[in-house]
Write a protein that holds these residues in place. Structure first.
Motif, PDB file in Angstrom:
ATOM      1  N   THR A  80       0.820  -1.229   0.000  1.00 51.07           N
ATOM      2  CA  THR A  80       0.000   0.000   0.000  1.00 51.07           C
ATOM      3  C   THR A  80       0.847   1.269   0.000  1.00 51.07           C
ATOM      4  O   THR A  80       0.297   2.366   0.035  1.00 51.07           O
ATOM      5  N   ARG A  81       2.152   1.128  -0.057  1.00 51.72           N
ATOM      6  CA  ARG A  81       3.039   2.297  -0.075  1.00 51.72           C
ATOM      7  C   ARG A  81       2.834   3.073  -1.373  1.00 51.72           C
ATOM      8  O   ARG A  81       2.754   2.488  -2.451  1.00 51.72           O
ATOM      9  N   GLU A  82       2.733   4.383  -1.230  1.00 57.27           N
ATOM     10  CA  GLU A  82       2.549   5.241  -2.404  1.00 57.27           C
ATOM     11  C   GLU A  82       3.750   5.121  -3.343  1.00 57.27           C
ATOM     12  O   GLU A  82       4.892   5.131  -2.908  1.00 57.27           O
ATOM     13  N   ARG A  83       3.428   5.024  -4.637  1.00 62.91           N
ATOM     14  CA  ARG A  83       4.456   4.898  -5.663  1.00 62.91           C
ATOM     15  C   ARG A  83       4.044   5.758  -6.857  1.00 62.91           C
ATOM     16  O   ARG A  83       2.858   6.061  -7.016  1.00 62.91           O
ATOM     17  N   PRO A  84       4.988   6.110  -7.709  1.00 66.16           N
ATOM     18  CA  PRO A  84       4.662   6.935  -8.876  1.00 66.16           C
ATOM     19  C   PRO A  84       3.973   6.110  -9.971  1.00 66.16           C
ATOM     20  O   PRO A  84       4.573   5.713 -10.961  1.00 66.16           O
ATOM     21  N   THR A  85       2.711   5.840  -9.754  1.00 65.33           N
ATOM     22  CA  THR A  85       1.929   5.039 -10.697  1.00 65.33           C
ATOM     23  C   THR A  85       0.497   5.549 -10.687  1.00 65.33           C
ATOM     24  O   THR A  85       0.066   6.224  -9.741  1.00 65.33           O
ATOM     25  N   ARG A  86      -0.254   5.266 -11.696  1.00 65.05           N
ATOM     26  CA  ARG A  86      -1.614   5.811 -11.883  1.00 65.05           C
ATOM     27  C   ARG A  86      -2.513   5.637 -10.666  1.00 65.05           C
ATOM     28  O   ARG A  86      -3.214   6.545 -10.276  1.00 65.05           O
ATOM     29  N   PHE A  87      -2.510   4.480 -10.041  1.00 62.35           N
ATOM     30  CA  PHE A  87      -3.425   4.226  -8.923  1.00 62.35           C
ATOM     31  C   PHE A  87      -2.740   4.285  -7.563  1.00 62.35           C
ATOM     32  O   PHE A  87      -3.327   3.902  -6.555  1.00 62.35           O
ATOM     33  N   GLY A  88      -1.505   4.758  -7.522  1.00 66.23           N
ATOM     34  CA  GLY A  88      -0.848   5.063  -6.259  1.00 66.23           C
ATOM     35  C   GLY A  88      -0.124   3.935  -5.562  1.00 66.23           C
ATOM     36  O   GLY A  88       0.887   4.167  -4.923  1.00 66.23           O
ATOM     37  N   ASN A  89      -0.635   2.714  -5.654  1.00 63.99           N
ATOM     38  CA  ASN A  89       0.020   1.582  -4.988  1.00 63.99           C
ATOM     39  C   ASN A  89      -0.479   0.269  -5.598  1.00 63.99           C
ATOM     40  O   ASN A  89      -1.391   0.274  -6.437  1.00 63.99           O
ATOM     41  N   MET A  90       0.099  -0.810  -5.145  1.00 61.90           N
ATOM     42  CA  MET A  90      -0.236  -2.126  -5.708  1.00 61.90           C
ATOM     43  C   MET A  90      -1.691  -2.513  -5.456  1.00 61.90           C
ATOM     44  O   MET A  90      -2.401  -2.960  -6.366  1.00 61.90           O
ATOM     45  N   VAL A  91      -2.127  -2.350  -4.220  1.00 63.91           N
ATOM     46  CA  VAL A  91      -3.481  -2.793  -3.865  1.00 63.91           C
ATOM     47  C   VAL A  91      -4.532  -1.972  -4.599  1.00 63.91           C
ATOM     48  O   VAL A  91      -5.515  -2.518  -5.104  1.00 63.91           O
ATOM     49  N   HIS A  92      -4.326  -0.662  -4.692  1.00 65.97           N
ATOM     50  CA  HIS A  92      -5.322   0.177  -5.372  1.00 65.97           C
ATOM     51  C   HIS A  92      -5.335  -0.117  -6.876  1.00 65.97           C
ATOM     52  O   HIS A  92      -6.389  -0.012  -7.516  1.00 65.97           O
ATOM     53  N   THR A  93      -4.194  -0.511  -7.435  1.00 62.97           N
ATOM     54  CA  THR A  93      -4.153  -0.929  -8.835  1.00 62.97           C
ATOM     55  C   THR A  93      -4.967  -2.206  -9.026  1.00 62.97           C
ATOM     56  O   THR A  93      -5.783  -2.307  -9.950  1.00 62.97           O
ATOM     57  N   LEU A  94      -4.771  -3.178  -8.140  1.00 60.98           N
ATOM     58  CA  LEU A  94      -5.546  -4.423  -8.214  1.00 60.98           C
ATOM     59  C   LEU A  94      -7.026  -4.175  -7.946  1.00 60.98           C
ATOM     60  O   LEU A  94      -7.897  -4.842  -8.520  1.00 60.98           O
ATOM     61  N   ASN A  95      -7.339  -3.199  -7.101  1.00 58.37           N
ATOM     62  CA  ASN A  95      -8.726  -2.820  -6.836  1.00 58.37           C
ATOM     63  C   ASN A  95      -9.387  -2.289  -8.113  1.00 58.37           C
ATOM     64  O   ASN A  95     -10.535  -2.610  -8.412  1.00 58.37           O
ATOM     65  N   HIS A  96      -8.647  -1.488  -8.871  1.00 57.27           N
ATOM     66  CA  HIS A  96      -9.166  -0.971 -10.145  1.00 57.27           C
ATOM     67  C   HIS A  96      -9.539  -2.121 -11.085  1.00 57.27           C
ATOM     68  O   HIS A  96     -10.602  -2.103 -11.709  1.00 57.27           O
ATOM     69  N   VAL A  97      -8.670  -3.116 -11.178  1.00 60.46           N
ATOM     70  CA  VAL A  97      -8.966  -4.265 -12.039  1.00 60.46           C
ATOM     71  C   VAL A  97     -10.251  -4.944 -11.570  1.00 60.46           C
ATOM     72  O   VAL A  97     -11.124  -5.278 -12.387  1.00 60.46           O
ATOM     73  N   PHE A  98     -10.399  -5.121 -10.263  1.00 65.22           N
ATOM     74  CA  PHE A  98     -11.616  -5.740  -9.734  1.00 65.22           C
ATOM     75  C   PHE A  98     -12.849  -4.912 -10.098  1.00 65.22           C
ATOM     76  O   PHE A  98     -13.873  -5.469 -10.522  1.00 65.22           O
ATOM     77  N   VAL A  99     -12.773  -3.604  -9.925  1.00 69.23           N
ATOM     78  CA  VAL A  99     -13.929  -2.742 -10.216  1.00 69.23           C
ATOM     79  C   VAL A  99     -14.331  -2.875 -11.685  1.00 69.23           C
ATOM     80  O   VAL A  99     -15.516  -3.044 -11.999  1.00 69.23           O
ATOM     81  N   VAL A 100     -13.364  -2.833 -12.583  1.00 72.36           N
ATOM     82  CA  VAL A 100     -13.684  -2.955 -14.009  1.00 72.36           C
ATOM     83  C   VAL A 100     -14.268  -4.332 -14.313  1.00 72.36           C
ATOM     84  O   VAL A 100     -15.258  -4.449 -15.045  1.00 72.36           O
ATOM     85  N   ASP A 101     -13.698  -5.385 -13.741  1.00 70.64           N
ATOM     86  CA  ASP A 101     -14.255  -6.731 -13.930  1.00 70.64           C
ATOM     87  C   ASP A 101     -15.696  -6.797 -13.428  1.00 70.64           C
ATOM     88  O   ASP A 101     -16.557  -7.424 -14.060  1.00 70.64           O
ATOM     89  N   ASP A 102     -15.958  -6.152 -12.295  1.00 69.07           N
ATOM     90  CA  ASP A 102     -17.298  -6.159 -11.708  1.00 69.07           C
ATOM     91  C   ASP A 102     -18.283  -5.359 -12.561  1.00 69.07           C
ATOM     92  O   ASP A 102     -19.441  -5.747 -12.731  1.00 69.07           O
ATOM     93  N   ILE A 103     -17.820  -4.249 -13.107  1.00 68.23           N
ATOM     94  CA  ILE A 103     -18.657  -3.442 -14.009  1.00 68.23           C
ATOM     95  C   ILE A 103     -19.065  -4.287 -15.212  1.00 68.23           C
ATOM     96  O   ILE A 103     -20.241  -4.329 -15.595  1.00 68.23           O
ATOM     97  N   PHE A 104     -18.101  -4.982 -15.806  1.00 70.45           N
ATOM     98  CA  PHE A 104     -18.428  -5.787 -16.986  1.00 70.45           C
ATOM     99  C   PHE A 104     -19.256  -7.018 -16.640  1.00 70.45           C
ATOM    100  O   PHE A 104     -20.053  -7.476 -17.463  1.00 70.45           O
ATOM    101  N   ARG A 105     -19.115  -7.541 -15.424  1.00 70.50           N
ATOM    102  CA  ARG A 105     -20.031  -8.620 -15.010  1.00 70.50           C
ATOM    103  C   ARG A 105     -21.462  -8.097 -15.020  1.00 70.50           C
ATOM    104  O   ARG A 105     -22.375  -8.763 -15.522  1.00 70.50           O
ATOM    105  N   ALA A 106     -21.669  -6.902 -14.489  1.00 69.89           N
ATOM    106  CA  ALA A 106     -23.017  -6.314 -14.487  1.00 69.89           C
ATOM    107  C   ALA A 106     -23.525  -6.135 -15.915  1.00 69.89           C
ATOM    108  O   ALA A 106     -24.695  -6.416 -16.202  1.00 69.89           O
ATOM    109  N   HIS A 107     -22.663  -5.671 -16.812  1.00 62.50           N
ATOM    110  CA  HIS A 107     -23.077  -5.539 -18.216  1.00 62.50           C
ATOM    111  C   HIS A 107     -23.497  -6.892 -18.776  1.00 62.50           C
ATOM    112  O   HIS A 107     -24.528  -6.992 -19.453  1.00 62.50           O
TER     113      HIS A 107
END
Length: 191
Positions: free
Chosen positions: A39-66
């Protein structure tokens, strides 16, 4: 299954299993990190590893709903805060199982059906079920690459989770894809 349905349906079955396997390797590596590295802040779009993986989950969940033809309730492609990594992994594992089960039951003609939806950022979308599955697999691979780069920054060597490694080491083409008794990835994905 008719012969014409086999190539697309078989590929989607293989790819959803690949995604589940690659996610397991990635989450295992991230959860094994000492301290706050995940969870340490890093110079990346979503700030850290967990938040990056969270983004992938959110997009997967959005497309499941679709795919299910229902509203998803998200207003962005990520949430403001991520779940704790162990809870996020449990949610990702369940969603990966959903995609594997979906790919197992869809025929080639069902994969070719168009799903209409509205993008989170606005605008109408129309993709076939096959295109949606390809998108979630590709999108997850893309962002696992970001996580791999962040693992090198720790420093830690990320797991080799390329499709070629999965095909060589894990996927069993001789095993019937529709057999729930012998999935070609960890039994932990079966709960």
């Amino acid at each position: 299954m008719p012969e014409a349905d086999r190539p697309a349906a078989g590929t989607m079955r293989m790819l959803t299993r690949y995604k589940a396997w690659a996610n397991e390797l990635t989450f295992s590596a991230v959860m094994a990190l000492p301290g706050d590295h995940a969870t340490r802040e890093r110079p990346t779009r979503f700030g850290n590893m967990v938040h990056t993986l969270n983004h992938v989950f959110v997009v997967d969940d959005i497309f499941r709903a679709h795919l299910e033809g229902r509203p998803h309730g998200y207003t962005a492609r990520n949430t403001e805060r991520s779940l704790p990594v162990e809870d996020l992994w449990a949610a990702v594992r369940a969603l990966d199982g959903w995609y594997v089960a979906l790919a197992d039951r869809l025929s080639g003609s069902e994969l070719a059906e168009t799903v209409r939806f509205e993008f989170v950022g606005g605008g109408q979308g129309a993709m076939t079920r096959e295109e949606i599955i390809l998108h979630v697999v590709n999108h997850g691979t893309y962002h696992r690459g970001f996580v791999g780069d962040m693992l090198y920054q720790v420093p830690s060597v990320p797991p080799a989770n390329d499709l070629t490694v999965f095909l060589r080491d894990v996927f069993r083409p001789a095993t019937p894809l529709s057999s729930p008794a012998s999935p070609p990835f960890s039994a932990r994905h079966r709960d």
